[in-house]
Design an enzyme around this catalytic site. Structure first.
Site, PDB file in Angstrom:
ATOM      1  N   ARG A 201       3.559   5.863  -9.926  1.00 37.15           N
ATOM      2  CA  ARG A 201       4.216   5.310 -11.129  1.00 37.15           C
ATOM      3  C   ARG A 201       3.306   5.372 -12.343  1.00 37.15           C
ATOM      4  NH1 ARG A 201       7.047   0.016  -8.513  1.00 37.15           N
ATOM      5  NH2 ARG A 201       5.360   0.292  -6.970  1.00 37.15           N
TER       6      ARG A 201
ATOM      7  N   SER B  97      -5.301   3.732  -4.888  1.00 31.30           N
ATOM      8  CA  SER B  97      -5.287   2.962  -3.623  1.00 31.30           C
ATOM      9  C   SER B  97      -5.980   3.665  -2.479  1.00 31.30           C
ATOM     10  CB  SER B  97      -3.840   2.658  -3.271  1.00 31.30           C
ATOM     11  OG  SER B  97      -3.193   2.132  -4.399  1.00 31.30           O
TER      12      SER B  97
ATOM     13  N   ASP C 213      -5.027  -1.077  -5.060  1.00 25.41           N
ATOM     14  CA  ASP C 213      -3.697  -1.696  -5.169  1.00 25.41           C
ATOM     15  C   ASP C 213      -3.699  -3.132  -4.666  1.00 25.41           C
ATOM     16  OD1 ASP C 213      -2.132   0.044  -2.312  1.00 25.41           O
ATOM     17  OD2 ASP C 213      -4.106  -0.867  -2.573  1.00 25.41           O
TER      18      ASP C 213
HETATM   19  C1  0WK Z   1       3.536  -1.157  -4.527  1.00 24.15           C
HETATM   20  C2  0WK Z   1       2.295  -1.191  -5.416  1.00 24.15           C
HETATM   21  C3  0WK Z   1       1.395  -0.034  -5.073  1.00 24.15           C
HETATM   22  C4  0WK Z   1       1.077  -0.041  -3.605  1.00 24.15           C
HETATM   23  C5  0WK Z   1       2.348  -0.011  -2.839  1.00 24.15           C
HETATM   24  C6  0WK Z   1       2.072  -0.089  -1.367  1.00 24.15           C
HETATM   25  O1  0WK Z   1       2.645  -1.125  -6.771  1.00 24.15           O
HETATM   26  O2  0WK Z   1       0.221  -0.101  -5.807  1.00 24.15           O
HETATM   27  O3  0WK Z   1       0.255   1.038  -3.288  1.00 24.15           O
HETATM   28  O4  0WK Z   1       3.172  -1.119  -3.184  1.00 24.15           O
HETATM   29  O5  0WK Z   1       3.260   0.000  -0.659  1.00 24.15           O
HETATM   30  P1  0WK Z   1       3.902   1.370  -0.165  1.00 24.15           P
HETATM   31  O6  0WK Z   1       4.513   1.995  -1.342  1.00 24.15           O
HETATM   32  O7  0WK Z   1       2.779   2.166   0.442  1.00 24.15           O
HETATM   33  O8  0WK Z   1       4.889   0.956   0.863  1.00 24.15           O
HETATM   34  C1  BGC Z   2      -6.381   2.593   1.556  1.00 23.13           C
HETATM   35  C2  BGC Z   2      -6.545   1.330   0.714  1.00 23.13           C
HETATM   36  C3  BGC Z   2      -5.189   0.857   0.234  1.00 23.13           C
HETATM   37  C4  BGC Z   2      -4.242   0.732   1.383  1.00 23.13           C
HETATM   38  C5  BGC Z   2      -2.886   0.276   0.951  1.00 23.13           C
HETATM   39  C6  BGC Z   2      -5.351   2.389   2.621  1.00 23.13           C
HETATM   40  O1  BGC Z   2      -5.128   3.572   3.288  1.00 23.13           O
HETATM   41  O2  BGC Z   2      -7.606   2.946   2.145  1.00 23.13           O
HETATM   42  O3  BGC Z   2      -7.369   1.574  -0.345  1.00 23.13           O
HETATM   43  O4  BGC Z   2      -5.370  -0.380  -0.372  1.00 23.13           O
HETATM   44  O5  BGC Z   2      -4.114   1.960   2.057  1.00 23.13           O
HETATM   45  O6  BGC Z   2      -2.275   1.136   0.101  1.00 23.13           O
END
Ligand code: 0WK
Ligand code: BGC
Ligand code: 0WK
Ligand code: BGC
Length: 872
Positions: free
Chosen positions: A495, A559, A613
Site C-alpha cells: 500500500r 516488514s 509492521d
Molecule cells: C496489515 C498491515 C501490514 C502488515 C499486514 C500483515 O498494514 O503492515 O504487514 O497487515 O498481514 P497480512 O497482510 O500478511 O495478512
Molecule cells: C518478518 C517480520 C514481519 C512479519 C509479519 C515476518 O516474516 O520477518 O519482519 O513483521 O513477517 O509480517
C-alpha cells in the site's frame, strides 16, 4: 419427521426419528470375521460373516435359523436373552468358534433409543413380542448379562442396529448410492441418512447419521384418523398394543391378512359373501394368513382365483366364483392401500434427502427386505409405481436385500472396527500436532530465554530471536501534524498512503491509500526491479493524488528483519515470506529506495523512517490507546514488538526510558528450540520452503504456511487410507493449493460442510464423503489451534517480561494486532487469548485490532520524528 427430529417436539412426536450412531458406510477396506444376530423378523438368525477387503473384496456368510417360541416372546426378558445366548452358543459350538472372542453386531428390530452404537434402550415392544422387564432397559447390557450368566464363551458386542439399518448397510455394500433402508415384513419401518445438523437430539452439525424413523408408530398421535377405517380400529383393539403402531397395522405382514379376514367377516355378515354363511375358522383371529394374499392377489388373475378358492375352502367355506373374485378384490384393495401408504411415507423420506442435498435431481437407492415386499410381487410393483408417480424427478432404485440384515449388522461392526482403528491412527498422528499445557509453558520459557539472549550483546549473534532495536522511543503526544507519505510492504498487499495528521482539539488522522500488487517475479527478481516497482507505484499514487510536486516526509513500513542503527536506516538481514529479491540482503533498504527514486527522476521524497509492521501496528493502535505497548502481526508472516527498557537493550547505548524492540520472533526455533515440537509435516513444509531451516516458529503459525501444513497432513492421511478412501487427487499434490484462507472458511460457520465440500471439489476431490469433510475440518482446526496456542505462548513471554521489567505483580496492557489470519480466522484470536491468559495470569491483556494498518503507524512515527527534529 420434522417433529421427531426437533428436540422440543420429539417427546410428543409419533414418528420418533431415532439416531442410530451409524455414520459411515463400508469403504471396501473392512475385513475380518464377525458374528451377527438378527432378531425381530419372522426368523431369528445367528450368522458368522467373513469380510474380505481389497482385490478379494467379498463377504462370505454362514447362518442358522432358530425359532423364538411364543412363550419366550411373551415370557420374561431374562428367558428371552438366555434363549438367544443359547442359540448363539449352539451356533458357535457347531462352527467350532466358541473359544474365539469375535466382534458381534446385533440386529434388534424394535424401537430403541440409542446413546451410542453399543448402548440402546428398548422403548416399546412391537410385532407380538412382549417379554417383561426389557422395556426401558439397555438390550446390549441384557445380552452381555446372559452371556456372563452362561459363562462358557465370550464375545465383543460392538454394535446394535435396527433391521432397516442392517438392510441399508447390506445393500450399501454393493451400491454406494444406498442411503435408505426399508422393511415391509412382519412389521414395517424405514431408515435413511440424515444431515447431522437436522438431528437436534444430538450435538454436532457435521456429516450425516442414519436415522431409524420407526414410522410404524405414524398415526399414534391421531394423524391418520381420517384414513383409518373401522376395520383398522378393530384390528388395533384386538392387538397386543392397542393405540400403538397404527401405521404398521395398516401395512405390515402381521396385520394384512387379518385386515382381509375382518373385511370378509363383515361382508359375510352383510350377506355379501358366502351367502352369509361364515365358519368358525373365518371368525378365528389370524386364520387368514398374510401369505394367502401373495397368491390370491397376483398378476395372473386366474391363478389368483384358484388360490382364493383353495384358501377359502381351507377355512371350510364353500366359495362361489363371485366369492373368490370378491375375496381377490379385497386382497387387492388391502394390499394396494398398504403399498400406496408405504409409497407416500417413502416419498416424504426421499424429499427430505433431496432437500438436504439441495439436489435438482436426486439419485438414490433404497435397500429393501421383509416377507411382504419379497413375497408379494404386486405389493412391490404397486409401491415402485406409486413412488415414481409421486416423485417423477427423482431417480429411485429399489435393491432387494439377498442376505438379510445380519450381513448389514456385520458391516456396521466391521465399519465400527475400521472407523475406530482409523480414528485411533488419525488421532495418533494429530496428537503430534496437539500441545499440552506443559509444552506450551515450555515454549513460553524458551521464548523468554531467547529474548534475553537476543537483547544481550554477548549472545545476540547466536540468538534466534534477534530483538532488533527500532529507534522508536516515544509515542505520539498529540502535537504532531502535517501530511506524510507512507509505504506498507511485506504483507499480503503493498500500500501507498497519504496520512494527514491534525493536532490539538481537532486531533485526528485522515488517510488516503491505494493498494498495489507485487508480482511473484518482482518479489523474486532483482532488488532494483523490486524497488523500481515500488517507486513506480509511489509515482502513480502521487499522480492520482495530484501531489507530484510535493516532497513529503516518508515512513516506510518494511516488514522484514532489519538491523537498524537509526530510524531512517534498515539493513535487511534476510528475506522472509516468499520474498527473495537479489542484492538486498545486507543492504540499507532506505538507500535502495532512494536509488530507485533517483533512477526515476520524477519526484523527490524526504525519507524519515523505516519501521517494521509490528511497530507500525503498535503505533497505529497506540494513537487511540496509550496502553498499547505491544505490536503483533499474524498474517502472511508473524512477529511481535514491544516497549523494552533501554537498560536491557545492550546493543544500544543509554539506559533511560524505553525503546520499541522488533523481536523477529518468526525465527524462534531456528536454533532447534522447537525441534521437540516439530512434526514430520513441519519438516516437510520447511524443506519445501524458499528458506529451509529459517523462520521455524513462523512456519508453525502464519498464513503463508498453515495451509501447507494441513495439505501435508491430508496427503499423509490419504496415503495411509485414512481419508478420501486412499484416493489421492493430483491437485492435492500441488504445493500451495490448500490456501490458508480455506482454514478460516472451513471453520467459519454452520454451513461448514457445504463449504468444505466445495473446497474439496475445487481441489479435485470430487468423490469426497461427508466423513472426509468432517476429517478435513478436524485437521484444519488442530493445525489452527496449535498455531494460536504457540502464538499465545510467545505473547505470554512478552507481556510477562514487561510486567517483570516494571516489578509489577499485575499489569494491564494493550496489544495492537493486525494480519489476515488473526482477523479472518473464526477461532484463532480466542484460542490465542485463552492460552495467553492461562500462561500469563498476572497480565490483563486487551487486544486492539488495527483498522488502519501499519501505514498510519509509520506516518505517526515519521510525524514524531519530524516533531522531535523541529524541536531541535
Ligand atoms: C496489515 C498491515 C501490514 C502488515 C499486514 C500483515 O498494514 O503492515 O504487514 O497487515 O498481514 P497480512 O497482510 O500478511 O495478512
Ligand atoms: C518478518 C517480520 C514481519 C512479519 C509479519 C515476518 O516474516 O520477518 O519482519 O513483521 O513477517 O509480517
Ligand atoms: C430379513 C432381515 C431381518 C428383518 C426381516 C424383516 O434379515 O432383519 O427383520 O427381514 O422381514 P420379516 O422377516 O419380518 O418378514
Ligand atoms: C419395529 C421396527 C422394525 C420393523 C421392521 C417394527 O415393528 O418397531 O423397529 O424395524 O418392525 O421389522
Amino acid at each position: 419427521m420434522d417433529k421427531g427430529l426437533c428436540r422440543d417436539t420429539n417427546p410428543t412426536a409419533a414418528v420418533k426419528m431415532l439416531p442410530t450412531f451409524v455414520r459411515s458406510t463400508p469403504d471396501g477396506t473392512e475385513q475380518g470375521e464377525f458374528l451377527a444376530l438378527d432378531l425381530g423378523g419372522s426368523n431369528f438368525r445367528v450368522l458368522l460373516v467373513k469380510v474380505m477387503a481389497g482385490g478379494e473384496r467379498k463377504v462370505e456368510m454362514e447362518n442358522q435359523i432358530y425359532s423364538i417360541p411364543e412363550c419366550i416372546m411373551r415370557g420374561s426378558g431374562s428367558e428371552l436373552f438366555d434363549h438367544i445366548v443359547d442359540c448363539l452358543a449352539d451356533f458357535m459350538e457347531k462352527l467350532g468358534i466358541k473359544d474365539k472372542k469375535l466382534p458381534l453386531g446385533f440386529t434388534f428390530s424394535f424401537p430403541c433409543q440409542q446413546t451410542k452404537l453399543d448402548e440402546s434402550v428398548l422403548l416399546s415392544w412391537t410385532k407380538g413380542f412382549r417379554a417383561s422387564g426389557v422395556e426401558g432397559k439397555d438390550v446390549v447390557s441384557l445380552l452381555r448379562k446372559s452371556i456372563r450368566k452362561r459363562g462358557d464363551f465370550d464375545i465383543d458386542i460392538v454394535s446394535m442396529i435396527n433391521d432397516t439399518v442392517g438392510t441399508m448397510m447390506t445393500c450399501g455394500y454393493d451400491d454406494q448410492h444406498c442411503e435408505i433402508g426399508l422393511i415391509v415384513g412382519t412389521g414395517t419401518n424405514a431408515c435413511y441418512m440424515e444431515q447431522m445438523r437436522n438431528i437436534e437430539l444430538l450435538d454436532g452439525d457435521e456429516g450425516r447419521m442414519c436415522v431409524n424413523t420407526e414410522w410404524g408408530a405414524f398415526g399414534d398421535d391421531g394423524a391418520l384418523e381420517h384414513l383409518r377405517t373401522d376395520i383398522d380400529r378393530e384390528i388395533d383393539a384386538g392387538s397386543l398394543n392397542p393405540g400403538k403402531q397404527l401405521f404398521e397395522k395398516m401395512i405390515s405382514g402381521m396385520y394384512m391378512g387379518e385386515l382381509v379376514r375382518l373385511i370378509l367377516v363383515r361382508m359375510t355378515r352383510e350377506q355379501l359373501l358366502f351367502q352369509g354363511k361364515a365358519t368358525p375358522e373365518l371368525f378365528t383371529t389370524g386364520s387368514f394368513s398374510t401369505s394367502y394374499i401373495y397368491t390370491i392377489d397376483n398378476d395372473k388373475e386366474e391363478e389368483g382365483l384358484v388360490s382364493a378358492d383353495k384358501v377359502l375352502r381351507r377355512l371350510n367355506l364353500d366359495p362361489s366364483l363371485e366369492d373368490c373374485i370378491a375375496t381377490q378384490r379385497v386382497c387387492q384393495i388391502v394390499s394396494t392401500r398398504a403399498a400406496h401408504l408405504c409409497a407416500a411415507t417413502l416419498v416424504a423420506v426421499l424429499r427430505q434427502i433431496r432437500d438436504n442435498k439441495a439436489a435438482e435431481k436426486l439419485r438414490t437407492t433404497i435397500g429393501v427386505d421383509g416377507s411382504v415386499y419379497k413375497n408379494h410381487q404386486e405389493f412391490s410393483r404397486r409401491l415402485h409405481k406409486m413412488v415414481r408417480r409421486l416423485v417423477p424427478d427423482c431417480d429411485v432404485r429399489f435393491l432387494q436385500s439377498q442376505c438379510g440384515s445380519g450381513k448389514g449388522a456385520a458391516m456396521v461392526t466391521a465399519v465400527a472396527y475400521r472407523v475406530a482403528a482409523q480414528h485411533a491412527e488419525r488421532q495418533q498422528i494429530l496428537n503430534t500436532l496437539r500441545l499440552s499445557r506443559e509444552q506450551l509453558l515450555d515454549v513460553k520459557e524458551r521464548m523468554s530465554e531467547e529474548m534475553v539472549r537476543g537483547l544481550s550483546k554477548q549472545t545476540h549473534e547466536q540468538s534466534s530471536v534477534k530483538m532488533l532495536p527500532t529507534y522508536v522511543r516515544s509515542t505520539p503526544d498529540g502535537t504532531e501534524h502535517g501530511d506524510f507519505l507512507a509505504l506498507d510492504l511485506g504483507g499480503s498487499s503493498f500500500r501507498v498512503l497519504l496520512v494527514q495528521v491534525q493536532s490539538g482539539k481537532r486531533r485526528n488522522v485522515d488517510m488516503h491509500h491505494k493498494i498495489y500488487s507485487i508480482p511473484q517475479e518482482t518479489m523474486q527478481g532483482t532488488g532494483e526491479e523490486l524497488f523500481d516497482h515500488i517507486v513506480y507505484c509511489i509515482a502513480d499514487f502521487l499522480e492520482y493524488m495530484g501531489m507530484k510536486g510535493r516532497s513529503l516526509p516518508l515512513g516506510f513500513t518494511f516488514s522484514f528483519p532489519c538491523h537498524q542503527s537509526k530510524l531512517d536506516e534498515g539493513i535487511l538481514l534476510r528475506w522472509t515470506k516468499g520474498f527473495k529479491a537479489s542484492g538486498c540482503v545486507g543492504q540499507d533498504v532506505i538507500t535502495l529506495l532512494k536509488d530507485a527514486v533517483r533512477r526515476r527522476q520524477d519526484f523527490d521524497l524526504n525519507f524519515v523512517a523505516v519501521v517494521n509492521d509490528t511497530v507500525g501496528t503498535m503505533m497505529t493502535c497506540g494513537y487511540e490507546d496509550p496502553k498499547c505497548e505491544v505490536g503483533l502481526i499474524v498474517g502472511t508472516g508473524t512477529n511481535a514488538c514491544y516497549m523494552e527498557e533501554m537498560q536491557n537493550i545492550e546493543l544500544v547505548e543509554g539506559d533511560g526510558g524505553r525503546m520499541c524492540v522488533n523481536m523477529e520472533w518468526g525465527a524462534f526455533g531456528d536454533n532447534g528450540e522447537l525441534d521437540d515440537f516439530c512434526t514430520e509435516f513441519d519438516h516437510t513444509v520447511d524443506d519445501c520452503s524458499s528458506n529451509p531451516g529459517k523462520q521455524r516458529y513462523e512456519k508453525m503459525i502464519s498464513g503463508m504456511y498453515l495451509g501447507e501444513v494441513v495439505r501435508n497432513v491430508l496427503l499423509d492421511f490419504t496415503a495411509k487410507g485414512l481419508l478420501f478412501r486412499g484416493k489421492l487427487s493430483e491437485r492435492l499434490k500441488t504445493r500451495g493449493i490448500f490456501e490458508t484462507k480455506f482454514l478460516s472458511q472451513i471453520e467459519s460457520d454452520r454451513l461448514a460442510m457445504r463449504q468444505v465440500r466445495s473446497i474439496l471439489q475445487h481441489l479435485g476431490l470430487t468423490n469426497s464423503t461427508c466423513d472426509d469433510s468432517v476429517l478435513v475440518k478436524e485437521v484444519c482446526s488442530v493445525v489452527a489451534r496449535r498455531a494460536a496456542q504457540l502464538c499465545g505462548a510467545g505473547l505470554a513471554a512478552v507481556v510477562d517480561r514487561i510486567r517483570q521489567n516494571r516489578n509489577l505483580n499485575h499489569i494491564s496492557i494493550t496489544v495492537g494486532v493486525d494480519g489476515t489470519l488473526y482477523k479472518t480466522h473464526p477461532h484463532f484470536s480466542s484460542i490465542m487469548q485463552e492460552t495467553l491468559q492461562d500462561l500469563a495470569p498476572q497480565c490483563q491483556v486487551t487486544f486492539q485490532k488495527s483498522e488502519d494498518g501499519s501505514g498510519k503507524g509509520a506516518a505517526l512515527i515519521t510525524a514524531v520524528a519530524c516533531r522531535i527534529k523541529s524541536e531541535g
